[in-house]
Each structure stands twice: as structure tokens, then as C-alpha cells.
Motif scaffolding. Sequence first.
Motif, PDB file in Angstrom:
ATOM      1  N   ALA A  40       0.830  -1.205   0.000  1.00  0.00           N
ATOM      2  CA  ALA A  40       0.000   0.000   0.000  1.00  0.00           C
ATOM      3  C   ALA A  40       0.865   1.255   0.000  1.00  0.00           C
ATOM      4  N   SER A  41       1.914   1.267   0.823  1.00  0.00           N
ATOM      5  CA  SER A  41       2.789   2.441   0.871  1.00  0.00           C
ATOM      6  C   SER A  41       3.567   2.615  -0.422  1.00  0.00           C
ATOM      7  N   THR A  42       3.990   1.518  -1.031  1.00  0.00           N
ATOM      8  CA  THR A  42       4.678   1.618  -2.327  1.00  0.00           C
ATOM      9  C   THR A  42       3.787   2.313  -3.342  1.00  0.00           C
ATOM     10  N   SER A  43       2.527   1.915  -3.372  1.00  0.00           N
ATOM     11  CA  SER A  43       1.562   2.546  -4.273  1.00  0.00           C
ATOM     12  C   SER A  43       1.441   4.043  -3.975  1.00  0.00           C
TER      13      SER A  43
ATOM     14  N   ARG B   4      -3.653  12.865   2.305  1.00  0.00           N
ATOM     15  CA  ARG B   4      -5.018  12.311   2.287  1.00  0.00           C
ATOM     16  C   ARG B   4      -5.595  12.335   0.867  1.00  0.00           C
ATOM     17  N   GLU B   5      -5.290  13.378   0.115  1.00  0.00           N
ATOM     18  CA  GLU B   5      -5.805  13.462  -1.251  1.00  0.00           C
ATOM     19  C   GLU B   5      -5.145  12.426  -2.160  1.00  0.00           C
ATOM     20  N   VAL B   6      -3.862  12.154  -1.933  1.00  0.00           N
ATOM     21  CA  VAL B   6      -3.188  11.096  -2.706  1.00  0.00           C
ATOM     22  C   VAL B   6      -3.916   9.773  -2.480  1.00  0.00           C
ATOM     23  N   ILE B   7      -4.243   9.491  -1.232  1.00  0.00           N
ATOM     24  CA  ILE B   7      -4.878   8.217  -0.904  1.00  0.00           C
ATOM     25  C   ILE B   7      -6.332   8.180  -1.372  1.00  0.00           C
ATOM     26  N   ARG B   8      -7.009   9.332  -1.342  1.00  0.00           N
ATOM     27  CA  ARG B   8      -8.371   9.362  -1.892  1.00  0.00           C
ATOM     28  C   ARG B   8      -8.352   9.166  -3.396  1.00  0.00           C
ATOM     29  N   HIS B   9      -7.472   9.897  -4.063  1.00  0.00           N
ATOM     30  CA  HIS B   9      -7.442   9.893  -5.524  1.00  0.00           C
ATOM     31  C   HIS B   9      -6.973   8.557  -6.087  1.00  0.00           C
ATOM     32  N   ARG B  10      -6.071   7.894  -5.380  1.00  0.00           N
ATOM     33  CA  ARG B  10      -5.557   6.582  -5.814  1.00  0.00           C
ATOM     34  C   ARG B  10      -5.467   5.649  -4.601  1.00  0.00           C
ATOM     35  N   PRO B  11      -6.633   5.150  -4.136  1.00  0.00           N
ATOM     36  CA  PRO B  11      -6.595   4.222  -2.991  1.00  0.00           C
ATOM     37  C   PRO B  11      -5.751   3.002  -3.334  1.00  0.00           C
ATOM     38  N   PRO B  12      -4.729   2.704  -2.549  1.00  0.00           N
ATOM     39  CA  PRO B  12      -3.814   1.615  -2.926  1.00  0.00           C
ATOM     40  C   PRO B  12      -4.506   0.263  -3.082  1.00  0.00           C
ATOM     41  N   ALA B  13      -5.305  -0.117  -2.092  1.00  0.00           N
ATOM     42  CA  ALA B  13      -6.077  -1.360  -2.180  1.00  0.00           C
ATOM     43  C   ALA B  13      -7.443  -1.001  -2.749  1.00  0.00           C
ATOM     44  N   THR B  14      -7.641  -1.272  -4.016  1.00  0.00           N
ATOM     45  CA  THR B  14      -8.847  -0.785  -4.689  1.00  0.00           C
ATOM     46  C   THR B  14     -10.103  -1.512  -4.247  1.00  0.00           C
ATOM     47  N   MET B  15      -9.952  -2.773  -3.810  1.00  0.00           N
ATOM     48  CA  MET B  15     -11.104  -3.577  -3.381  1.00  0.00           C
ATOM     49  C   MET B  15     -10.726  -4.408  -2.168  1.00  0.00           C
ATOM     50  N   VAL B  16     -11.745  -4.808  -1.397  1.00  0.00           N
ATOM     51  CA  VAL B  16     -11.516  -5.678  -0.239  1.00  0.00           C
ATOM     52  C   VAL B  16     -12.490  -6.854  -0.328  1.00  0.00           C
ATOM     53  N   PRO B  17     -12.035  -7.988  -0.854  1.00  0.00           N
ATOM     54  CA  PRO B  17     -12.962  -9.106  -1.081  1.00  0.00           C
ATOM     55  C   PRO B  17     -13.468  -9.734   0.214  1.00  0.00           C
ATOM     56  N   HIS B  18     -14.739 -10.098   0.201  1.00  0.00           N
ATOM     57  CA  HIS B  18     -15.401 -10.794   1.293  1.00  0.00           C
ATOM     58  C   HIS B  18     -16.156 -11.995   0.730  1.00  0.00           C
ATOM     59  N   ILE B  19     -16.403 -12.975   1.566  1.00  0.00           N
ATOM     60  CA  ILE B  19     -17.214 -14.124   1.174  1.00  0.00           C
ATOM     61  C   ILE B  19     -18.471 -14.139   2.022  1.00  0.00           C
TER      62      ILE B  19
ATOM     63  N   ILE C 126      -2.375  -0.721  -6.759  1.00  0.00           N
ATOM     64  CA  ILE C 126      -2.251  -0.013  -8.028  1.00  0.00           C
ATOM     65  C   ILE C 126      -1.018   0.887  -8.030  1.00  0.00           C
ATOM     66  N   ALA C 127      -0.421   1.018  -9.205  1.00  0.00           N
ATOM     67  CA  ALA C 127       0.744   1.891  -9.401  1.00  0.00           C
ATOM     68  C   ALA C 127       0.681   2.443 -10.809  1.00  0.00           C
ATOM     69  N   PRO C 128       1.404   3.523 -11.097  1.00  0.00           N
ATOM     70  CA  PRO C 128       1.449   4.021 -12.478  1.00  0.00           C
ATOM     71  C   PRO C 128       1.961   2.930 -13.420  1.00  0.00           C
ATOM     72  N   LYS C 129       1.389   2.913 -14.611  1.00  0.00           N
ATOM     73  CA  LYS C 129       1.700   1.841 -15.566  1.00  0.00           C
ATOM     74  C   LYS C 129       3.182   1.792 -15.916  1.00  0.00           C
ATOM     75  N   ASP C 130       3.855   2.952 -15.919  1.00  0.00           N
ATOM     76  CA  ASP C 130       5.283   2.981 -16.276  1.00  0.00           C
ATOM     77  C   ASP C 130       6.185   2.845 -15.051  1.00  0.00           C
ATOM     78  N   ASP C 131       5.608   2.434 -13.914  1.00  0.00           N
ATOM     79  CA  ASP C 131       6.367   2.301 -12.661  1.00  0.00           C
ATOM     80  C   ASP C 131       6.901   3.632 -12.155  1.00  0.00           C
ATOM     81  N   CYS C 132       6.252   4.723 -12.565  1.00  0.00           N
ATOM     82  CA  CYS C 132       6.605   6.079 -12.109  1.00  0.00           C
ATOM     83  C   CYS C 132       8.051   6.439 -12.478  1.00  0.00           C
TER      84      CYS C 132
END
Length: 544
Positions: A347-350, A401-416, A524-530
Motif C-alpha cells: 500500500a505504501s509503495t503505491s 489524504r488526497e493522494v490516498i483518496r485519488h488513488r486508494p492503494p487497495a482498490t477492493m476488499v474481497p469478502h465471502i 495499483i501503481a502508475p503503468k510505467d512504474d513512475c
Amino acid sequence: MRAPSRIYIGVRHDHKLCPPHSARDTAAAAAMADSWLSGDLLDIRAAAPLLLAAVAFFVLTMEQLSYRRKKGPLPGPALVVPFFGSIGHVVRDPTTYWDTLASRAKASPLGLSADYFLGTLVVFVRDTELSHRVLANIRHDAFYFIGHPFGKKLFGDHNPIYMSGDDHKELRRRIAPNFTPRALSTYASIQQRVIAAHLRRWLDAAGDGDGEPLRLRVPCRDLNLETSQTVFVGPYLDDSAREAFARDYNDFNVGLMAMPVDVPGSAFRRAKRAVARLVRTLGRCAGESKARMRAGGEPECLMDYWMQDTVWELDEAAAAGSPPPPHTGDEEIGGHVFDFLFAAQDASTSSLCWAVSALASHPDVLARVRAEVAAIWSPSSDEPITAAQMSEMRYTQLLAREVIRHRPPATMVPHIAREAFPLAEGCYTVPKGATVFPSLYESSFQGFRDAAAFDPDRFFSDERREDVAFRRNFLAFGAGAHQCVGQRYALNHLVLFVAMFATLVDFRRHDTEGCDDLAYIPTIAPKDDCAVYLKQRCAKLPSF
């Protein structure tokens, strides 16, 4: 004309045993029996492919009908690939796959869409309020959080991801001392020491800034791994243990994105074995920390802050002749610390990559960050930023906070779904066994004004205060019982990195078409690895 007589060979007929009439009759009967048997076998062999085809057709038809019934009114494919469904698409091109599900959900009045993979119905949740319903119902008769579609096989049953109820509450109570202001201040000094060392390496690799661009994703991952190791278990890992740790964590990361084929030699199997080794290593660190805290040592890392209270409770239980309190075993603690590592690392890498991308794309924002930091801290002081100074960096904190809002690192949290659950009252019930994906990413683009724009002022401005007005849409750290317990630590890390990177480094983005498209790695990360060009900005880098 007389009807042909039946031939009976030692069988009972009309309750009488009728012997054969003659040897000739016996031979004829045997020949006729052989003929019948041969004909039956030939008929069965000829019919076998048809029978198998009929059975397969029945099974496949039932699978399609079951999928259609469970999907109900939700938009999704009319037919699915048997058993495998869309798993190939998920692994091959996750960005397009999740975009497709989000588009279907956006077009649906329920804010939901459906798909199918590995024999399981998938329900994608775009609507924020429905996401809250999932996140708030982690219990035995509703949902359980799995963290990753195949995470239980990787992380093990003991992981806090899969806990709920009183047991989970007790564990979170024990974890709380790890994130007090005093503990966070200890971590901040470590974080800055590691950040400064890695920035120095990046600048050395970049030279004068006119050569090849540096792709930051892997360097950021290395920075975060060293930060996590040092903050979480610092004094208990020597250099060789850190190298082995890094190799195992890399195997784990590769396995997260691989097909879940658990056979010898597969990436998934290597990842499982790597997790087991990592947990054992962290368990040994827990044991060493307990010994050091019993001896009266001062806390130097997260493990120490945790073990301070733990050893007191263990000693009290031992003196009373009671069994050890729950969640105090070395290897179990190692498993819990591994969960922190997993949550913090990727998450922090993202977030670090997206922060650099946003600053490069918004020079006005970068100028404001630099001015704010320069008024509070100078690298020439050779002193780390204190907790008090960090609290004064209000714009930089809201930018994080805006970085994390605009690009939340974990885009989904799966549940069963443990049981059938009425998610959209009167409109749709999630069937038992379905995998449900509340989208934290999609929630970030609902409610907020001009949500697609990167704009820290949405939080900074007293007039707008969108963090209050649309707080239910800010789900980057989750909600409910499993909300991220280390979110303050994560935000501090991002604030410190942005403050130091903006102050110490001049940089520009290596702009190419689609460079900021999303890539799943698994966050998620930039497609070109930033990719960026770097050069030193200040006269002297700090030496903490």
C-alpha cells in the motif's frame, strides 16, 4: 405354427430347475449368449461418448443455470466459461477486467454487477452505501473478510484478516499500544533515517538527472520493505536475515498475482512456503523482544511496544497458575506482524509512487509543499522532523489524504458471504458462498466535487471541508471492525516522504502516453512504474 421353445441352462423358471435338452442345445445356447454379450458390449462402447456428452451437457447446463439464478438482475455475462469463468482475464489484464465490472455497476440502478470465476459467483459493489453494508457486517451469519481471493491458502487461518467477534476485538485491543503518539514518534525517526538513506541511493543512481529515468516502483518497494523491517522488528533482524526476508517477501508478492495452482514448483506454492518462513522469522523476533522487554529494555520498534504489555500479562498469568492469555504465542504474533507488513508494504509503495506522480503533474501543489516544509524544517539542521513539526505541516498532511483518496492503494476488499445476505433490500440477495468485492476505489469518485481532479484544497479549505461532507466516501482505510488499525502510521510515512522528497530532490516526470494508467501489482501503481528524472536540490543531504 409352433412358437420357438426357450432354452434354459441351469436356471430357475416357474420355480423349477429345467436342465438342457441335449449337448447340441447347450452349444447353441452358449453361442447365442456370447452373441448377445458381444452385441451389448459393442452397443455400450458405441453409446459411451454419447452418454458422456449427455452428462457433460447436463452438468454444464446446470452450472450456467445456477450462475444465472445467483446473478439475478445484476448486469454480467450471459454465459460463462465452465468453472474457470473469467479467471484468465483477471490474471492476464486485471485493469481492464475490474474496469469492465465497474462500468457495468455504474450503469446499473443498484450499483452492482456480477461475474464468475473458479466456480464462484463474483459480486462487484460500486455503490458506497452498499459497500458500507458489507464492511459493517463481518460476522458468522453475514460476511467474512478474505483480503485476497485466494488469501486464506496464503496467509493461513490464524491471520487477523479472518477473525471476527470478541476474539478480533481482543486482538485489536492488544495491538492498540503499537500506535500511540509515543510509538509513532519512535517510528517517525526510523522512517526518516531510512527515507534519507534511500533518497541518497536514488540520487547516486540518477547522476546529473540527464540520463535514463529512474523507475521508482521497485526502489519505493525496497524503501518500504526496509522501513517495515526496521520499524516493526528493527534490532532483531541481522543483515543475512534481512536479505532472506526480502527474497521471501518477493516470492510472496509474485504468488499474489499468479494463478492459484498449488503444485510443486508453482509461484503459488513458493509464495505459501515463503509466508511460512516469514512468519517463523517474525515469531523468533517476538521471542527475542519478550526477553529484552522482561530485562527492562526501552522500546525501539513496534514489536517492543507490543511485547511490553504482553510480557506483563504473561508473567501475571504464570504467577497465578493460569494459562497464557490469548494471542501471546510467538508464532501467532509473528503471523499478526506479517499482516502489518503486507498491509504496509504494498500500500505504501503505491502511495509513494502516486504522490511523486501528482507532485510532478501539479507544480503549484509542489511549490506550496516546499514552502510549507521550508518554513518548519531545514535539512541542514541534520535533525529529523519532530512530531510537533509534522503536525504544523497541515497542507502536506492533507495532500497525503488526497493522494490516498485519488488513488486508494487497495482498490477492493474481497469478502465471502457465509450465508445469503440481503444486500440491496428487496432487490438483490447475495447468495451463500459468493465473493463480494466492495470497491474502495469507486467510492473515492462518488460525492466529492470534481472527484477525478487531484485537489488537496478539497480538504484544506474551511469552506469546502469535503473530508467531513463526504467522509463516508473516503474508504481507503476501510470501515467497520476491520478498518486499518495503522492508518495514522501510513499517513505519517507518506507525509514524511513527501516533505523530504520535495525538499531534497528536483525531479520531473518521464511523460509517455498512458504512463499514469493503473497497473495492478497487486495494489495499483502508475503503468510505467513512475519513471522520473532526479537530481539533488539542496546543498547537502541530511545525516540523521
